[in-house]
Scaffold this active site. Structure first.
Site, short mmCIF file in Angstrom:
data_model
loop_
_atom_site.label_atom_id
_atom_site.label_comp_id
_atom_site.label_asym_id
_atom_site.label_seq_id
_atom_site.Cartn_x
_atom_site.Cartn_y
_atom_site.Cartn_z
N GLY A 181 0.43 1.07 12.20
CA GLY A 181 0.99 0.73 10.88
C GLY A 181 0.09 1.25 9.77
N ALA A 240 -2.47 -0.12 8.31
CA ALA A 240 -3.91 -0.34 8.50
C ALA A 240 -4.50 0.78 9.35
CB ALA A 240 -4.15 -1.70 9.15
N LYS A 291 0.81 -1.23 0.00
CA LYS A 291 0.00 0.00 0.00
C LYS A 291 0.84 1.28 0.00
CE LYS A 291 -4.04 -2.18 1.99
NZ LYS A 291 -5.11 -2.16 2.97
N ASN A 300 -0.03 2.11 20.70
CA ASN A 300 0.84 1.18 19.98
C ASN A 300 1.94 0.68 20.92
OD1 ASN A 300 1.31 -0.10 17.44
ND2 ASN A 300 3.18 1.11 17.22
N ARG A 301 2.40 -0.58 20.69
CA ARG A 301 3.51 -1.12 21.48
C ARG A 301 4.68 -0.17 21.42
NH1 ARG A 301 4.32 -7.08 19.02
NH2 ARG A 301 4.89 -5.73 17.31
N GLY A 313 -13.67 -7.75 10.57
CA GLY A 313 -13.52 -6.85 9.42
C GLY A 313 -14.16 -7.31 8.13
N PRO A 325 5.29 3.37 21.12
CA PRO A 325 4.47 4.58 21.17
C PRO A 325 4.95 5.67 20.23
CG PRO A 325 5.71 4.29 23.22
CD PRO A 325 5.98 3.08 22.38
N MET A 369 -10.26 -5.30 12.70
CA MET A 369 -10.25 -5.04 11.27
C MET A 369 -9.91 -6.28 10.45
SD MET A 369 -8.90 -1.08 11.21
CE MET A 369 -8.06 -1.25 9.67
P1 ATR Z 1 -0.17 -3.02 8.71
O1 ATR Z 1 0.11 -2.35 7.41
O2 ATR Z 1 -1.03 -4.27 8.56
O3 ATR Z 1 -0.71 -2.10 9.75
P2 ATR Z 1 2.49 -2.88 9.82
O4 ATR Z 1 2.76 -1.57 9.19
O5 ATR Z 1 3.56 -3.92 9.87
O6 ATR Z 1 1.23 -3.63 9.19
O7 ATR Z 1 1.99 -2.58 11.32
C1 ATR Z 1 1.62 -3.59 12.19
C2 ATR Z 1 1.03 -2.97 13.44
O8 ATR Z 1 0.58 -4.03 14.30
C3 ATR Z 1 2.01 -2.15 14.27
O9 ATR Z 1 1.30 -1.13 14.92
C4 ATR Z 1 2.53 -3.20 15.26
O10 ATR Z 1 3.01 -2.63 16.48
P3 ATR Z 1 4.55 -2.10 16.57
O11 ATR Z 1 4.62 -0.87 15.73
O12 ATR Z 1 4.72 -1.79 18.03
O13 ATR Z 1 5.40 -3.21 16.07
C5 ATR Z 1 1.26 -3.93 15.55
N1 ATR Z 1 1.45 -5.30 16.05
C6 ATR Z 1 1.85 -6.39 15.39
N2 ATR Z 1 1.84 -7.48 16.19
C7 ATR Z 1 1.40 -7.06 17.41
C8 ATR Z 1 1.18 -7.69 18.66
N3 ATR Z 1 1.38 -8.98 18.84
N4 ATR Z 1 0.72 -6.92 19.68
C9 ATR Z 1 0.51 -5.59 19.51
N5 ATR Z 1 0.72 -4.93 18.34
C10 ATR Z 1 1.16 -5.66 17.31
#
Ligand code: ATR
Length: 277
Positions: free
Chosen positions: A129, A131, A65, A151-152, A239, A154, A215
């Protein structure tokens, strides 16, 4: 025959061909809609080849994307704000119009299908991220009371907050930063469900929550929806509705007609149950 495609990697399990084929039947359009897998380093070439062969438009899914945003020669306002593109329309003059229908798809699913007006609501969006960034502007456009992004990591949430400051009341931080606050709606925009994992959302955040929304979609409850249910949240949604609604917006961009989504959401749910593991 006009051809459209969803491009991604992996893309074999995409439900977009299923959905668009039903929209075409419903509206009497003669078209073909295929799933196209692009190599991770070959997104642009695959798109340009598809267009050269007569392709009229595309949906873009994970992980392309952001590359789609970069490749588009013209952007809708919502794609420009999201900095991510999920729909291409190939124009006669050679331009590639990039749109993002994810956010409006989410909003329509929540407000119309689930009958949950967003105005004045306290909303927690989990994840920072692609999404999450795709849905922030359309959520803010419904005038919620507050949009909090957790977010994990922040710092990524704070970057999104800065990107959208000026569009509405928006705060950001780690999950723990919101302990003790009340949220009417909690949306999981993380990819945790893909790995069958639960975001580190403190249980008390879900107390009094009216709607928990994931979602991602699945034939059974995602770990987040299971967790929300255990905390007493009664209104749970995945979703699938959003997927059909964003597809309807793309269909409308290509064909100038907005298909009926309710029957296709039902068909998609039947399909998911038929192929449940
Ligand atoms: P997408 O385009 O699907 O959003 P991405 O850009 O890789 O994919 O983002 C993934 C998101 O899911 C991020 O916010 C990630 O948190 P971090 O930025 O802290 O890594 C979050 N994420 C993925 N696995 C997770 C988990 N087990 N618990 C909490 N957040 C998670």
């Amino acid at each position: 025959m006009d051809t459209y495609a969803v491009i991604g990697n992996p893309v074999t399990h995409s439900k977009s061909p299923f959905i668009h084929t039903r929209f075409a039947q419903q509206t009497g359009r003669i078209m073909r809609y295929i799933a196209l897998s692009a190599p991770l380093d070959g997104f642009e070439q695959t798109v340009l080849d598809f267009r050269k062969e007569g392709g009229k438009g595309m949906n873009i899914t994970v992980p392309f994307k952001f590359e789609a945003y970069a490749l588009a020669s013209r952007l809708t306002d919502r794609a420009s704000a999201a900095r991510a593109v999920n729909t291409f329309r190939f124009e006669e003059a050679g331009e590639i119009l990039g749109d993002n229908t994810d956010g409006i798809g989410l909003v329509r699913d929540i407000e119309i299908n689930l009958n949950f007006p967003l105005e004045g609501k306290q909303i927690l969006l989990m994840g920072a991220g692609g999404a999450a960034s795709g849905v922030i502007l359309p959520l803010l456009q419904q005038h919620p009371g507050l949009l909090a992004i957790a977010n994990r990591n922040p710092d990524k949430a704070v970057l999104l907050q800065q990107q959208f400051t000026g569009y509405g009341d928006i705060v950001a931080g780690h999950y723990q930063d919101f302990t003790g606050q009340h949220f009417d709606l909690i949306i999981n925009a993380t990819s945790a469900s893909l790995h069958n994992a639960l975001p580190p959302v403190p249980a008390d955040l879900l107390h009094g929550t009216a709607l928990a929304y994931d979602m991602l979609y699945s034939s059974r409850l995602t770990p987040f929806l299971e967790f929300a249910k255990a905390q007493g949240v009664t209104h749970l949604a995945d979703g699938a509705g959003m997927l059909v609604e964003q597809a309807a917006e793309s269909f409308s961009l290509w064909h100038g007609i907005h298909p009926e989504t309710q029957p296709v959401i039902r068909q998609l749910r039947d399909e998911l149950h038929c192929h449940a593991p």
